[in-house]
Design a protein around this motif. Structure first.
Motif, PDB file in Angstrom:
ATOM      1  N   ARG A  14       0.815  -1.232   0.000  1.00 11.19           N
ATOM      2  CA  ARG A  14       0.000   0.000   0.000  1.00 11.19           C
ATOM      3  C   ARG A  14       0.839   1.268   0.000  1.00 11.19           C
ATOM      4  NH1 ARG A  14      -1.286  -0.801   6.448  1.00 11.19           N
ATOM      5  NH2 ARG A  14       0.941  -1.140   6.723  1.00 11.19           N
ATOM      6  N   GLY A  15       2.071   1.192   0.518  1.00 12.49           N
ATOM      7  CA  GLY A  15       2.968   2.334   0.403  1.00 12.49           C
ATOM      8  C   GLY A  15       2.726   3.471   1.379  1.00 12.49           C
ATOM      9  N   SER A  16       2.237   3.141   2.589  1.00 11.55           N
ATOM     10  CA  SER A  16       2.016   4.243   3.536  1.00 11.55           C
ATOM     11  C   SER A  16       3.346   4.848   3.992  1.00 11.55           C
ATOM     12  CB  SER A  16       1.181   3.789   4.734  1.00 11.55           C
ATOM     13  OG  SER A  16       1.910   2.953   5.586  1.00 11.55           O
ATOM     14  N   ASN A  17       4.393   4.050   4.080  1.00 11.79           N
ATOM     15  CA  ASN A  17       5.705   4.619   4.421  1.00 11.79           C
ATOM     16  C   ASN A  17       6.229   5.489   3.281  1.00 11.79           C
ATOM     17  OD1 ASN A  17       6.931   3.809   7.115  1.00 11.79           O
ATOM     18  ND2 ASN A  17       6.055   1.867   6.426  1.00 11.79           N
ATOM     19  N   ILE A 107      12.933  -0.335   6.561  1.00 13.65           N
ATOM     20  CA  ILE A 107      12.094  -0.145   7.746  1.00 13.65           C
ATOM     21  C   ILE A 107      11.510  -1.507   8.104  1.00 13.65           C
ATOM     22  CG2 ILE A 107      10.175   0.667   6.262  1.00 13.65           C
ATOM     23  CD1 ILE A 107      10.486   1.923   9.782  1.00 13.65           C
ATOM     24  N   PRO A 109       9.145  -3.706  11.067  1.00 19.99           N
ATOM     25  CA  PRO A 109       8.178  -3.481  12.148  1.00 19.99           C
ATOM     26  C   PRO A 109       8.437  -4.295  13.407  1.00 19.99           C
ATOM     27  CG  PRO A 109       7.210  -4.901  10.486  1.00 19.99           C
ATOM     28  CD  PRO A 109       8.595  -4.556   9.996  1.00 19.99           C
ATOM     29  N   GLU A 173       6.554   4.261  12.512  1.00 14.90           N
ATOM     30  CA  GLU A 173       7.329   4.046  11.274  1.00 14.90           C
ATOM     31  C   GLU A 173       7.340   5.314  10.439  1.00 14.90           C
ATOM     32  OE1 GLU A 173       6.390   0.506   8.996  1.00 14.90           O
ATOM     33  OE2 GLU A 173       5.744  -0.540  10.795  1.00 14.90           O
TER      34      GLU A 173
HETATM   35  C1  GRF Z   1       5.436  -1.782   7.181  1.00 18.14           C
HETATM   36  O1  GRF Z   1       4.934  -2.227   8.398  1.00 18.14           O
HETATM   37  C2  GRF Z   1       6.901  -2.045   7.096  1.00 18.14           C
HETATM   38  O2  GRF Z   1       7.546  -1.915   8.307  1.00 18.14           O
HETATM   39  C3  GRF Z   1       6.926  -3.478   6.656  1.00 18.14           C
HETATM   40  O3  GRF Z   1       5.900  -3.580   5.711  1.00 18.14           O
HETATM   41  C4  GRF Z   1       4.909  -2.615   6.016  1.00 18.14           C
HETATM   42  C5  GRF Z   1       4.715  -1.790   4.784  1.00 18.14           C
HETATM   43  O4  GRF Z   1       3.651  -0.898   4.932  1.00 18.14           O
HETATM   44  N1  GRF Z   1       8.237  -3.847   6.185  1.00 18.14           N
HETATM   45  P1  GRF Z   1       3.431   0.255   3.867  1.00 18.14           P
HETATM   46  O5  GRF Z   1       3.363  -0.418   2.492  1.00 18.14           O
HETATM   47  O6  GRF Z   1       4.546   1.217   3.957  1.00 18.14           O
HETATM   48  O7  GRF Z   1       2.108   0.849   4.223  1.00 18.14           O
END
Ligand code: GRF
Length: 203
Positions: A14-17, A107, A109, A173
């Motif tokens: 989904r790419g929230s980071n 990153i 978790p 994060e």
């Molecule tokens: C995050 O929890 C990250 O730590 C893990 O995968 C998830 C990715 O989430 N490696 P997002 O795609 O950034 O929303």
């Protein structure tokens, strides 16, 4: 004034980071977003922000090494200084990790070195830990090891489920990943063995 660094972000979902990175001043530019999955929701975030994207499916390659070599070639075409793994769900071989040694950040978790690998939130609950969290680290060939740049912790509550815990960790994060990337772009990170020293900001 040093040149602003060129950043590539690799995602699988989904790419929230990625979204958090795009909302912050990184002292560098995200110039490319790549995914191993064409259906990764985060690709649209990049497109909307006017950032180039690419998809490279691991299914098109016979070996992990061949996939990694193609990924390295694609990133090198864009002359990136830093590669950020932001939910990139591939185990990388030394073909990749050595090509970007010292400029590859992930990153994860959990509070590493606790809970490397998958299902970190469920495993943290099963172990009964009272503190859980997330880690930004330089990537080395060993999975979810490598010098730690930043960590953030959350309290584990009695009524937490993997989903509620994941949601609270995700908030953290989104704080520490942009911060760590900015430190990299400002040339303020020094790797000393498994430790990372953060140099003070230039006045
Ligand atoms: C995050 O929890 C990250 O730590 C893990 O995968 C998830 C990715 O989430 N490696 P997002 O795609 O950034 O929303």
């Amino acid at each position: 004034m040093p040149r602003r660094k060129r950043i590539a972000v690799l995602i699988s979902g989904r790419g929230s980071n990625l979204g958090a990175l795009l909302r912050h001043d990184l002292a560098g530019e995200v110039v490319l977003v790549g995914s191993n999955r064409a259906d990764a929701g985060g690709l649209a975030l990049a497109t909307d922000a006017g950032i180039a994207t690419f998809t490279l499916s691991h299914r098109d390659f016979a070996t992990r090494e061949a996939f990694d070599a193609a990924l390295v070639a694609r990133l090198n075409l864009a002359a990136v200084d830093l590669v950020v793994l932001a939910g990139f769900m591939r185990i990388l071989t030394p073909v990749f990790t050595e090509a970007f040694a010292g400029r590859l950040i992930n990153i994860h978790p959990s509070l590493l070195p606790a809970f490397p690998g998958l299902d970190t939130h469920a495993r943290a609950l099963a172990e009964g830990v009272k503190l859980h969290g997330c880690t930004v680290h330089f990537v080395t060939p060993e999975l979810d090891r490598g010098p730690i740049i930043a960590q953030a912790a959350v309290q584990v509550e009695d009524d937490d489920t993997p989903a509620t815990l994941a949601a609270r960790v995700l908030v953290q994060e989104h704080q520490i990943l942009p911060w760590a990337v900015r430190l990299f772009c400002e040339d303020r990170l020094r790797i000393e063995g498994l430790r990372v020293r953060v140099l003070p900001a230039l006045a």
